[in-house]
Design a protein around this motif. Structure first.
Motif, PDB file in Angstrom:
ATOM      1  N   ARG A  44      33.916 -53.754 -21.088  1.00  0.00           N
ATOM      2  CA  ARG A  44      32.752 -53.160 -20.411  1.00  0.00           C
ATOM      3  C   ARG A  44      31.512 -53.081 -21.279  1.00  0.00           C
ATOM      4  O   ARG A  44      30.400 -53.152 -20.775  1.00  0.00           O
ATOM      5  N   ILE A  45      31.689 -52.830 -22.568  1.00  0.00           N
ATOM      6  CA  ILE A  45      30.504 -52.782 -23.433  1.00  0.00           C
ATOM      7  C   ILE A  45      30.244 -54.196 -23.925  1.00  0.00           C
ATOM      8  O   ILE A  45      30.992 -54.736 -24.750  1.00  0.00           O
ATOM      9  N   ALA A 201      34.586 -50.133 -28.956  1.00  0.00           N
ATOM     10  CA  ALA A 201      34.460 -49.413 -27.677  1.00  0.00           C
ATOM     11  C   ALA A 201      35.624 -48.440 -27.498  1.00  0.00           C
ATOM     12  O   ALA A 201      35.461 -47.370 -26.925  1.00  0.00           O
ATOM     13  N   LEU A 206      30.392 -46.464 -28.976  1.00  0.00           N
ATOM     14  CA  LEU A 206      29.313 -47.367 -28.563  1.00  0.00           C
ATOM     15  C   LEU A 206      28.605 -46.797 -27.341  1.00  0.00           C
ATOM     16  O   LEU A 206      29.245 -46.256 -26.439  1.00  0.00           O
ATOM     17  N   PRO A 208      26.846 -46.815 -23.796  1.00  0.00           N
ATOM     18  CA  PRO A 208      26.879 -47.675 -22.609  1.00  0.00           C
ATOM     19  C   PRO A 208      25.485 -48.054 -22.125  1.00  0.00           C
ATOM     20  O   PRO A 208      25.349 -48.918 -21.270  1.00  0.00           O
TER      21      PRO A 208
END
Lengths: 401, 95
Positions: A44-45, A201, A206, A208
């Motif tokens: 996702r990141i 992540a 991290l 978003p």
């Protein structure tokens, strides 16, 4: 005690190849954060400050590309630029009176990643015989020494995010002591891979959305990669060959928290800053600009602000303290070198770069973060901070040449 | 896979979130009370990270440890904050 000066700067970052595009982006607050381009899904990141691998590869011949992980290629380019600016003749650099000390947090992670993916996942039984020499964390320093015939001390410092700052600090001590006449110091890291992005992540550190150090609403860091290298020399040696100094590398302080592996503490950080300022023969009031570690996490920025308060006391509100990581990313083993280069440029230009993405004051960060807009400063001395997982703190002080 | 499904706040969603918190945080269900602090439940920073990873698997949403979670002290606050983030992100039902 011998004075040590900086005579050359070199770097490669996601802002481009060279100090010029780097400082231009940092000074102007133009972030190089973008969606990463990777062969595997990072999850996702997926935003970071990534080095363009094709542009990097285009700068080397096939034999070098075979022998070197990107982290080494970056160091070779940065060293070349720094040596060119220093104006040192090849014969002066070569030999036993020069040291190479480069920080590197993990090593050739892309080589490791690709090789093990092939071995575990694809069933390739033949791993590259060059895998180990590409992966080892001392490969960048060794390739720089080989490229320039440097036969003095060659070291890799691997202390996570303090790697480059400690490499520079150790170089200062070696040159001061007379053990060597000059040193190439700094750091390199190239670990934007899907696996590393995912691992960072997984720690949930991290952001978003956007990295906003010292700001209200901050929620984490953004990864970067790159290399930064400085040529440092005994002032007498630089003067003897008529070289002009860019700055004086005046002080270094380092401490260890001996506490939590991940959570930073203000006591160790403030002790490192105080030691660096004292080592430079200065008082806190002499420091006119600080380039903060400023990762954009709650824990770092809060502890760093507390530590700055302990060192600068009533002087803190009028001290510009900016964090440039939202522009060039947190380059881990290269961070301390890139940020010292930014600190030297700030001193030379009389300009404090901004902390971008700043939304408003945070009650636990009572610093003048130079929010969103850089500004002119009058500073004779400046400091750069690096704090690492493992509880390691390192601060460097530079003064105008 | 990344099909967005509107998740509305309600008992069912909260129960799913609590299930993840209990499982990933290795919390003793008998000790669960809304005003129980995370310290009472022996939920440490690494447990929070595990909970957030479990929520990512379940709801397809990345939640950093920083941000609104920083202020959380009790179990009820934890459920409130996490529910809010998951609803706001319109997280997918599964990933």
């Amino acid at each position: 005690m011998r004075r040590v000066v900086v005579t050359g700067l070199g770097c490669v970052t996601g802002c481009g190849e060279g100090v010029e595009p780097f400082w231009s982006a940092v000074r102007g607050g133009r972030p190089a954060v973008a969606r990463v381009r990777l062969s595997r899904d990072p999850g996702r990141i997926d935003r970071a400050v990534q080095i363009d691998r094709e542009a990097l590869a285009a700068r080397f011949d096939p034999a070098q590309l075979l022998a070197c992980d990107p982290c080494t290629l970056l160091a070779l380019l940065a060293a070349r630029e720094a040596l060119a600016q220093a104006g040192l003749a090849a014969a002066e650099v070569a030999g036993p009176r020069t040291a190479v000390i480069l920080g590197c947090s993990i090593g050739g992670i892309e080589t490791l990643d690709d090789g093990f993916h092939g071995f575990y996942k694809e069933g390739h039984s033949r791993l590259s015989p060059l895998a180990i020499p590409r992966i080892m964390a001392n490969a960048p320093a060794c390739h720089v020494s080989m490229a320039h015939g440097i036969t003095g001390p060659v070291l890799a410092i691997s202390t996570a995010c303090a790697s480059a700052a400690q490499a520079i600090g150790l170089g200062l001590m070696l040159v001061r002591s007379g053990a060597v006449e000059r040193a190439l110091v700094g750091g390199t890291d190239a670990l934007i891979t899907a696996g590393m992005m995912r691992a960072w992540a997984s720690m949930r550190v991290l952001t978003p959305d956007a990295c906003r150090p010292f700001s209200a609403g901050r929620n984490g860091m953004v990864l970067g990669e790159g290399a930064g290298i400085l040529v440092i020399e005994a002032e007498t040696a630089a003067a003897a060959r008529g070289a002009s100094a860019l700055a004086v590398l005046a002080g270094y302080g380092t401490t260890s928290d001996a506490g939590d592996l991940l959570r930073p503490g203000p006591a160790g950080a403030s002790a490192a800053m105080a030691a660096a300022i004292a080592d430079a023969g200065l008082a806190p009031a002499d420091i006119g600009y600080v380039n903060a570690h400023g990762t954009g996490t709650i824990a770092n920025d809060s502890a760093e602000s507390d530590a700055l308060g302990r060192v600068f006391g009533a002087g803190l509100p009028s001290l510009p303290v900016s964090a440039t990581k939202p522009v060039h990313g947190h380059a881990l083993g290269a961070a301390g070198a890139l940020e010292l280069i930014a600190t030297i440029m700030a001193l030379r230009d009389g300009f404090a770069p901004p902390t971008i993405n700043w939304l408003g004051p945070s009650p636990d960060c009572r610093v003048d973060a130079v929010p969103n807009e850089g500004r002119a400063i009058r500073a004779e001395a400046a400091m750069s901070n690096s704090f690492a997982f493992g509880g390691i703190n390192a601060s460097l002080v530079v003064t105008r040449a | 896979m990344d099909e967005k499904v509107a998740l509305v706040d309600g008992p069912l969603l909260r129960e799913r979130i609590i299930d993840v918190i209990v499982k990933e945080g290795m919390i003793d269900r008998d000790k669960l009370r809304p005003d129980a602090t995370l310290a009472d439940l022996q939920v440490e920073s690494m447990d929070v990270v595990q909970i957030l990873m479990g929520l990512e698997d379940e709801f397809g949403v990345y939640i950093p440890v920083d941000g609104p979670l920083t202020e959380v002290r009790t179990f009820a606050e934890l459920v409130d904050v996490l529910t809010g983030v998951i609803v706001r992100n319109g997280a997918s039902g599964a990933s």
